[in-house]
Design a protein around this motif. Structure first.
Motif, PDB file in Angstrom:
ATOM      1  N   ILE A 126       0.837  -1.202   0.000  1.00 33.39           N
ATOM      2  CA  ILE A 126       0.000   0.000   0.000  1.00 33.39           C
ATOM      3  C   ILE A 126       0.870   1.249   0.000  1.00 33.39           C
ATOM      4  N   LEU A 127       1.943   1.228   0.770  1.00 32.58           N
ATOM      5  CA  LEU A 127       2.832   2.385   0.815  1.00 32.58           C
ATOM      6  C   LEU A 127       3.553   2.574  -0.526  1.00 32.58           C
ATOM      7  N   GLU A 128       3.888   1.492  -1.206  1.00 29.40           N
ATOM      8  CA  GLU A 128       4.517   1.593  -2.525  1.00 29.40           C
ATOM      9  C   GLU A 128       3.559   2.232  -3.537  1.00 29.40           C
ATOM     10  N   VAL A 129       2.298   1.841  -3.480  1.00 32.35           N
ATOM     11  CA  VAL A 129       1.300   2.459  -4.362  1.00 32.35           C
ATOM     12  C   VAL A 129       1.162   3.938  -4.041  1.00 32.35           C
ATOM     13  N   PHE A 130       1.162   4.254  -2.754  1.00 30.83           N
ATOM     14  CA  PHE A 130       1.086   5.651  -2.304  1.00 30.83           C
ATOM     15  C   PHE A 130       2.241   6.460  -2.893  1.00 30.83           C
ATOM     16  N   LEU A 131       3.443   5.908  -2.850  1.00 29.75           N
ATOM     17  CA  LEU A 131       4.625   6.605  -3.366  1.00 29.75           C
ATOM     18  C   LEU A 131       4.574   6.763  -4.879  1.00 29.75           C
ATOM     19  N   SER A 132       4.015   5.784  -5.545  1.00 29.75           N
ATOM     20  CA  SER A 132       3.944   5.862  -7.010  1.00 29.75           C
ATOM     21  C   SER A 132       2.928   6.893  -7.482  1.00 29.75           C
ATOM     22  N   GLU A 133       1.886   7.131  -6.683  1.00 29.02           N
ATOM     23  CA  GLU A 133       0.838   8.076  -7.064  1.00 29.02           C
ATOM     24  C   GLU A 133       1.154   9.502  -6.603  1.00 29.02           C
ATOM     25  N   ALA A 134       1.971   9.646  -5.567  1.00 29.91           N
ATOM     26  CA  ALA A 134       2.207  10.961  -4.952  1.00 29.91           C
ATOM     27  C   ALA A 134       2.855  11.987  -5.872  1.00 29.91           C
ATOM     28  N   PRO A 135       3.935  11.660  -6.600  1.00 31.99           N
ATOM     29  CA  PRO A 135       4.577  12.694  -7.429  1.00 31.99           C
ATOM     30  C   PRO A 135       3.646  13.327  -8.451  1.00 31.99           C
ATOM     31  N   GLU A 136       2.818  12.512  -9.081  1.00 37.86           N
ATOM     32  CA  GLU A 136       1.890  13.038 -10.087  1.00 37.86           C
ATOM     33  C   GLU A 136       0.876  13.978  -9.454  1.00 37.86           C
ATOM     34  N   LYS A 137       0.399  13.626  -8.260  1.00 36.10           N
ATOM     35  CA  LYS A 137      -0.582  14.459  -7.578  1.00 36.10           C
ATOM     36  C   LYS A 137       0.036  15.795  -7.175  1.00 36.10           C
ATOM     37  N   ILE A 138       1.264  15.772  -6.657  1.00 32.88           N
ATOM     38  CA  ILE A 138       1.937  17.008  -6.247  1.00 32.88           C
ATOM     39  C   ILE A 138       2.156  17.918  -7.452  1.00 32.88           C
ATOM     40  N   ALA A 139       2.637  17.348  -8.554  1.00 29.70           N
ATOM     41  CA  ALA A 139       2.889  18.141  -9.761  1.00 29.70           C
ATOM     42  C   ALA A 139       1.596  18.713 -10.334  1.00 29.70           C
ATOM     43  N   GLU A 140       0.518  17.999 -10.135  1.00 32.52           N
ATOM     44  CA  GLU A 140      -0.790  18.450 -10.645  1.00 32.52           C
ATOM     45  C   GLU A 140      -1.309  19.639  -9.848  1.00 32.52           C
ATOM     46  N   VAL A 141      -1.087  19.638  -8.540  1.00 33.25           N
ATOM     47  CA  VAL A 141      -1.629  20.684  -7.674  1.00 33.25           C
ATOM     48  C   VAL A 141      -0.708  21.898  -7.622  1.00 33.25           C
ATOM     49  N   ILE A 142       0.600  21.663  -7.467  1.00 27.67           N
ATOM     50  CA  ILE A 142       1.564  22.760  -7.340  1.00 27.67           C
ATOM     51  C   ILE A 142       2.539  22.689  -8.514  1.00 27.67           C
ATOM     52  N   GLU A 143       2.450  23.634  -9.396  1.00 24.64           N
ATOM     53  CA  GLU A 143       3.294  23.627 -10.594  1.00 24.64           C
ATOM     54  C   GLU A 143       4.757  23.824 -10.213  1.00 24.64           C
ATOM     55  N   GLY A 144       5.622  22.999 -10.787  1.00 23.44           N
ATOM     56  CA  GLY A 144       7.057  23.116 -10.550  1.00 23.44           C
ATOM     57  C   GLY A 144       7.555  22.380  -9.326  1.00 23.44           C
ATOM     58  N   CYS A 145       6.637  21.844  -8.503  1.00 27.66           N
ATOM     59  CA  CYS A 145       7.040  21.111  -7.305  1.00 27.66           C
ATOM     60  C   CYS A 145       7.088  19.617  -7.591  1.00 27.66           C
ATOM     61  N   ARG A 146       7.907  18.922  -6.810  1.00 29.03           N
ATOM     62  CA  ARG A 146       8.059  17.495  -7.069  1.00 29.03           C
ATOM     63  C   ARG A 146       8.511  16.757  -5.819  1.00 29.03           C
TER      64      ARG A 146
END
Length: 232
Positions: free
Chosen positions: A141-161
């Motif tokens: 579950i934590l691996e799935v969380f990590l795989s989905e997190a970068p895309e979500k961050i980039a979607e909400v805050i431009e330029g952040c990663r």
């Protein structure tokens, strides 16, 4: 006249009835050990760390103190984003697609109850922990969380990663309950309860046990003692 209680007398009382404290201590430790071992569900914690980056500019011109301070402040923002219902729903759906057939689907609420996020030692590194009754499930579950997190961050805050520093590990020992700690707490509480029982017992024991009792309790001299003339 009220009887004055000093430290010496307290020690004498406790020493005289030490067996009561011992019984309560043993019972307290056994009860705590039994509850921790047989009635509490063991949990395993998988841990991962990600580096919070607020701008792509740092990779081009180097990192300065302002970038570091910004990244540290962004950790709280990232936690709010990664705790949102929308993101946790995405994580739950992604995990449910790859989970074993026999395993029940998880929900966003289930993930929220078992995940903990925070800054690692007040740095720009975000530490993520996930608890589950199965070690492999906690890691997956934590691996799935990590795989989905970068895309979500980039979607909400431009330029952040996010950059993964430590991937989700596979826990080999339980994180909860702490049987040794709970047993020690039970032992300590048993000792405290045993001492309390001794003082309550002494407080309500109004019997006169000898001439010294009369002197100490009433402050009057003893003129004589009637001997015990019972003969077997």
């Amino acid at each position: 006249m009220k009887e004055e209680i000093n430290l010496v007398k307290i020690f004498e009382i406790v020493l005289k009835l030490w067996w009561i404290i011992l019984i309560f201590a043993i019972v307290g430790a056994l009860v705590a050990f039994s509850i921790s071992s047989f009635f509490m569900t063991p949990l395993y914690t998988s841990t991962a760390k990600v580096y919070v980056s607020g701008s792509d500019r740092a990779s081009e011109v180097g990192v300065n103190i302002n970038d570091i301070n910004l990244n540290q402040r962004l950790v709280s923002t990232y936690i709010e984003i990664l705790s949102s219902n929308a993101f946790l729903e995405d994580v739950a759906q992604a995990y449910n697609k790859q989970k074993p057939r026999k395993e029940q689907d998880i929900t966003a609420g289930h993930i929220r109850q078992n995940i903990v996020m925070g800054s690692a030692n007040e740095t720009e590194v975000l530490e993520i922990k996930y608890d589950d009754t199965t070690p492999k499930k906690a890691q997956d579950i934590l691996e799935v969380f990590l795989s989905e997190a970068p895309e979500k961050i980039a979607e909400v805050i431009e330029g952040c990663r996010l950059k993964v520093v430590d991937y989700a590990d596979l826990p080999v020992v339980t994180s909860s309950p702490n049987i040794k700690q709970n047993t020690f707490i039970g032992l300590f509480l048993g000792i405290v309860l045993g001492v309390a029982v001794i003082f309550v017992k002494e407080l309500f024991d109004t019997r006169i046990k000898g001439d010294e009792d009369i002197k100490n309790r009433y402050g009057i001299p003893v003129l004589g003692i009637i001997p015990n003339l019972d003969v077997e």
